[in-house]
Scaffold this active site. Structure first.
Site, PDB file in Angstrom:
ATOM      1  N   GLU A  85      31.706  39.887  54.137  1.00 30.74           N
ATOM      2  CA  GLU A  85      32.863  39.665  55.135  1.00 30.74           C
ATOM      3  C   GLU A  85      33.743  41.117  54.855  1.00 30.74           C
ATOM      4  OE1 GLU A  85      33.856  34.813  55.700  1.00 30.74           O
ATOM      5  OE2 GLU A  85      34.770  35.656  53.904  1.00 30.74           O
ATOM      6  N   CYS A 336      43.300  38.251  50.309  1.00 34.88           N
ATOM      7  CA  CYS A 336      42.785  38.560  49.202  1.00 34.88           C
ATOM      8  C   CYS A 336      42.023  37.453  48.356  1.00 34.88           C
ATOM      9  CB  CYS A 336      43.710  39.006  48.373  1.00 34.88           C
ATOM     10  SG  CYS A 336      44.732  40.463  48.731  1.00 34.88           S
TER      11      CYS A 336
HETATM   12  N1  SAH Z   1      36.796  42.938  42.488  1.00 28.78           N
HETATM   13  C1  SAH Z   1      37.798  43.663  42.695  1.00 28.78           C
HETATM   14  C2  SAH Z   1      38.147  44.022  43.977  1.00 28.78           C
HETATM   15  C3  SAH Z   1      38.139  42.770  44.829  1.00 28.78           C
HETATM   16  S1  SAH Z   1      39.032  41.539  44.858  1.00 28.78           S
HETATM   17  C4  SAH Z   1      39.169  43.031  41.755  1.00 28.78           C
HETATM   18  O1  SAH Z   1      39.195  41.913  41.272  1.00 28.78           O
HETATM   19  O2  SAH Z   1      39.812  43.926  41.840  1.00 28.78           O
HETATM   20  C5  SAH Z   1      40.533  42.086  45.415  1.00 28.78           C
HETATM   21  C6  SAH Z   1      41.957  41.679  45.069  1.00 28.78           C
HETATM   22  O3  SAH Z   1      42.114  40.157  45.297  1.00 28.78           O
HETATM   23  C7  SAH Z   1      42.172  41.763  43.333  1.00 28.78           C
HETATM   24  O4  SAH Z   1      43.298  41.950  43.001  1.00 28.78           O
HETATM   25  C8  SAH Z   1      42.065  40.223  43.234  1.00 28.78           C
HETATM   26  O5  SAH Z   1      42.543  39.540  42.160  1.00 28.78           O
HETATM   27  C9  SAH Z   1      42.898  39.360  44.311  1.00 28.78           C
HETATM   28  N2  SAH Z   1      42.471  37.923  44.515  1.00 28.78           N
HETATM   29  C10 SAH Z   1      41.383  37.494  44.278  1.00 28.78           C
HETATM   30  N3  SAH Z   1      41.383  36.041  44.536  1.00 28.78           N
HETATM   31  C11 SAH Z   1      42.662  35.866  45.032  1.00 28.78           C
HETATM   32  C12 SAH Z   1      43.537  34.764  45.613  1.00 28.78           C
HETATM   33  N4  SAH Z   1      43.041  33.542  45.412  1.00 28.78           N
HETATM   34  N5  SAH Z   1      44.653  34.867  46.077  1.00 28.78           N
HETATM   35  C13 SAH Z   1      45.108  36.186  45.882  1.00 28.78           C
HETATM   36  N6  SAH Z   1      44.549  37.337  45.547  1.00 28.78           N
HETATM   37  C14 SAH Z   1      43.251  37.056  45.109  1.00 28.78           C
END
Ligand code: SAH
Ligand code: SF4
Length: 341
Positions: A85, A336
């Site tokens: 996605e 996110c």
């Molecule tokens: N793997 C990398 C990049 C992708 S995730 C990382 O973790 O940084 C991108 C962002 O979305 C990250 O900061 C992650 O912590 C956040 N994220 C993941 N799950 C989420 C959720 N359910 N709600 C809000 N942010 C979330």
């Protein structure tokens, strides 16, 4: 698009050298979605190239538009049948669009609150598949007659960029290549769950590209629970890598912090975060992005708005600059952490 494949197809047909430039210009600068649209090419060449050097390595499977019109999510199929996605966002009014791209199908890190983490890792993408997500949105804007252009790219979709460092690095080189999309390094951000050696390499290789670190907790017990890779690179090791980053670049580091009700959202947790920053480097070199948890099939909850504001105030008291990030795209499961296959 794979320009090497294209160059090979052109030379094996005995085409003149300038054809490559004509096609790259049409595809990357003008958003041509098919060879048929590139009228400067002779008709037989247009037909021959389509199967030999496809313009996109991914195909659209599903597209969702958020009610506010500020975000769109596409599910794209890869050649081997897997899907990923990617999201198009307008964080602020104006002509600039941001794309949030995936670097892997799934993710091996397995953060407890993230939908992608639930899938495990299927495979890393190729640099071509990463860059083509941006190209997909460039074409989409044109096809839909949408004003503005793609100026920013964030590696915040599916996957952990530093688990496929070489691939992510090559895709950044391609995204910034002036004969391709030519994006500014400063308009690209890479987000990592905290692979310390990757942060150090990144500081040397891409001092102009923004770095976001997904922290989520500033004590090892809690962080190891939420972000399992913390057991390999605990906070002290992370701080060391951030010091290297701060010394080698003149950039700020963005700390991402997903607020999970009753887990990491008290003023005490904010105090731990402020202490971690103070120990690591000058406070003004950091910016904290607070993100209220976006619903996924995991057992967490978002805090009340007042709780998030209190957390923010506590950090500000410690001299930190903080924003609470707007959760664009929640209604299309495109915010996110909500990306899944
Ligand atoms: N793997 C990398 C990049 C992708 S995730 C990382 O973790 O940084 C991108 C962002 O979305 C990250 O900061 C992650 O912590 C956040 N994220 C993941 N799950 C989420 C959720 N359910 N709600 C809000 N942010 C979330
Ligand atoms: Fe992977 Fe990032 Fe999701 Fe964690 S938050 S599982 S590192 S994509």
């Amino acid at each position: 698009m794979d320009p090497l494949k294209l160059a090979h197809a052109l030379s094996s047909r005995g085409e003149p050298g300038y054809r490559l430039g004509q096609i790259l210009e049409a595809v990357y600068k003008r958003g041509a979605a098919s060879y048929a649209e590139i009228k400067v090419l002779p008709a037989p060449l247009r037909e021959a190239l389509a199967p030999q050097a496809p313009i996109l390595s991914l195909t659209e499977r599903r597209l969702l538009v958020s009610k506010d019109g500020r975000s769109r999510k596409a599910a794209l199929a890869l050649a081997d049948g897997l899907a990923i996605e990617t999201v198009l966002l307008k964080p602020k009014p104006g002509p600039d669009w941001t794309t949030c791209i995936s670097c892997q199908a799934g993710c091996a890190v397995g953060c407890t609150f993230c939908a992608t983490g639930l899938m495990g890792l299927k495979r890393s993408l190729t640099p071509e598949e990463i860059v083509d997500q941006v190209l997909f949105w460039v074409q989409h804007l044109k096809r839909e007659n949408m004003p503005g252009r793609v100026t920013n790219v964030v590696f915040m979709g599916m996957g952990e960029p530093f688990h496929c460092y070489e691939i992510a690095a090559e895709s950044i080189r391609q995204l910034t290549d002036p004969v391709r999309l030519g994006l500014a390094q400063r308009h690209i951000a890479v987000s990592t769950a905290g692979l310390a050696p990757g942060i150090e390499r990144f500081a040397t290789d891409f001092p102009q590209v923004s770095l976001a670190l997904s922290l989520h907790a500033a004590n090892d017990r809690l962080r190891s629970k939420l972000v399992p890779v913390n057991k390999v690179y605990p906070l002290a090791r992370l701080a060391e890598s951030l010091r290297v980053y701060l010394a080698k670049t003149n950039r700020r580091v963005f700390l991402e912090y997903v607020l999970l009700a009753g887990e990491n959202d008290t003023p005490g947790h904010a105090g731990e975060l402020a202490a971690f920053v103070r120990k690591t480097g000058p406070v003004h070199r950091f910016h904290v992005n607070l993100i209220a948890w976006n619903p996924t099939r995991t057992s967490h909850a978002a805090p009340a708005a007042a709780q998030a504001r209190a957390f923010k105030a506590e950090l500000e008291k410690a001299g930190l600059s903080v924003t609470i990030r707007k959760n664009l795209g929640q209604d299309i499961q495109g915010a996110c952490g909500q990306l899944i296959q």
